[in-house]
Design an enzyme around this catalytic site. Sequence first.
Site, PDB file in Angstrom:
ATOM      1  N   ASN A   8      54.716  42.982  42.205  1.00 56.39           N
ATOM      2  CA  ASN A   8      53.654  43.979  42.152  1.00 56.39           C
ATOM      3  C   ASN A   8      53.411  44.472  43.577  1.00 56.39           C
ATOM      4  OD1 ASN A   8      51.266  45.391  41.913  1.00 56.39           O
ATOM      5  ND2 ASN A   8      50.016  43.597  41.342  1.00 56.39           N
ATOM      6  N   LYS A  10      51.460  46.775  44.452  1.00 59.69           N
ATOM      7  CA  LYS A  10      50.081  47.264  44.623  1.00 59.69           C
ATOM      8  C   LYS A  10      50.101  48.627  45.327  1.00 59.69           C
ATOM      9  CE  LYS A  10      48.608  42.493  44.456  1.00 59.69           C
ATOM     10  NZ  LYS A  10      47.651  41.449  44.809  1.00 59.69           N
ATOM     11  N   HIS A  92      45.181  43.642  35.682  1.00 62.75           N
ATOM     12  CA  HIS A  92      45.219  42.866  36.926  1.00 62.75           C
ATOM     13  C   HIS A  92      43.783  42.652  37.422  1.00 62.75           C
ATOM     14  CE1 HIS A  92      45.876  41.810  41.105  1.00 62.75           C
ATOM     15  NE2 HIS A  92      47.083  41.447  40.761  1.00 62.75           N
ATOM     16  N   GLU A  94      42.492  42.908  40.203  1.00 61.28           N
ATOM     17  CA  GLU A  94      41.995  43.954  41.114  1.00 61.28           C
ATOM     18  C   GLU A  94      41.511  45.163  40.326  1.00 61.28           C
ATOM     19  OE1 GLU A  94      45.437  44.065  43.660  1.00 61.28           O
ATOM     20  OE2 GLU A  94      44.953  42.044  44.356  1.00 61.28           O
ATOM     21  N   GLY A 168      46.599  36.654  47.073  1.00 64.36           N
ATOM     22  CA  GLY A 168      46.565  37.147  48.443  1.00 64.36           C
ATOM     23  C   GLY A 168      45.863  36.227  49.431  1.00 64.36           C
TER      24      GLY A 168
HETATM   25  P1  PGA Z   1      49.957  37.669  45.819  1.00 66.59           P
HETATM   26  O1  PGA Z   1      49.484  38.629  44.628  1.00 66.59           O
HETATM   27  O2  PGA Z   1      51.339  37.171  45.448  1.00 66.59           O
HETATM   28  O3  PGA Z   1      49.968  38.558  47.034  1.00 66.59           O
HETATM   29  O4  PGA Z   1      48.991  36.551  45.897  1.00 66.59           O
HETATM   30  C1  PGA Z   1      49.770  38.313  43.287  1.00 66.59           C
HETATM   31  C2  PGA Z   1      49.283  39.410  42.386  1.00 66.59           C
HETATM   32  O5  PGA Z   1      48.195  39.962  42.637  1.00 66.59           O
HETATM   33  O6  PGA Z   1      49.956  39.754  41.390  1.00 66.59           O
END
Ligand code: PGA
Length: 247
Positions: A8, A10, A92, A94, A168
């Site tokens: 992903n 983002k 997701h 977010e 993250g």
């Molecule tokens: P990350 O994100 O691997 O940067 O922790 C995972 C995600 O949000 O799918």
Amino acid sequence: MKKLAAGNWKMNGTTAALEEMRVLLAAHPAPACEMLLCPPATLIAQAAYHTKGKALHIGGQDCHTKASGAHTGDISAAMLKDAGASHVILGHSERRADHGETNALVKAKAEAALAADLIAIVCLGETEAQRDAGETLALCGNQLHGSIPAGATAANVVIAYEPVWAIGTGRTPTLEQIAEVHAFLRAELAKALGEDGHGVRILYGGSVKPSNAAEIFAVQDVDGALVGGASLKAADFGAIVAALSAA
Ligand code: PGA
């Protein structure tokens, strides 16, 4: 079902980032697992064009519930499909946090995805406060049953368990905690979908990186990963693909 290494991106990546896909495919032209990258919507058509017929699927990060209409700024599942996407990430954390997406909305989006012949990757997971309060399984169960689309099968739906506090942050649950949630989700999927529930892939997501991928992939009922930060660089994502292929 093959295991799935999903990335992903983002809100990261302009045209120059397509080079990472070329490098990834050069190093992993035929991995034992499936590979998927979900770049920003602006790159989907180009990415799909350059990877057509290759072992790298391209997906979206969200879609609207409707196929078309007066929804400025939104993108429909049919448009993602037309651009060359085969998958779409939905719900997701977010998007649940930044855009107030509810389980009902995620379910409607997932149904739109299936109607457009996309594979829906439905995300769920607890916040740190919910884990501390002992609510993890109840919350994940609610999100699962509330978000899973009508018509879900092992072929058209993937679940991604992503603890919000692990995204993250560089922090991950213990392997026992991952195993507990994945076993719970497997049982709930079997309740909801019967035989198909045993085949639905359950990905783990949240700070997966080359150094922890192998141990996470050894956990029962972990059928792959949804990777954020470490999917942006071909070398890191490729190492995760290699770990999943060996699992
Ligand atoms: P990350 O994100 O691997 O940067 O922790 C995972 C995600 O949000 O799918």
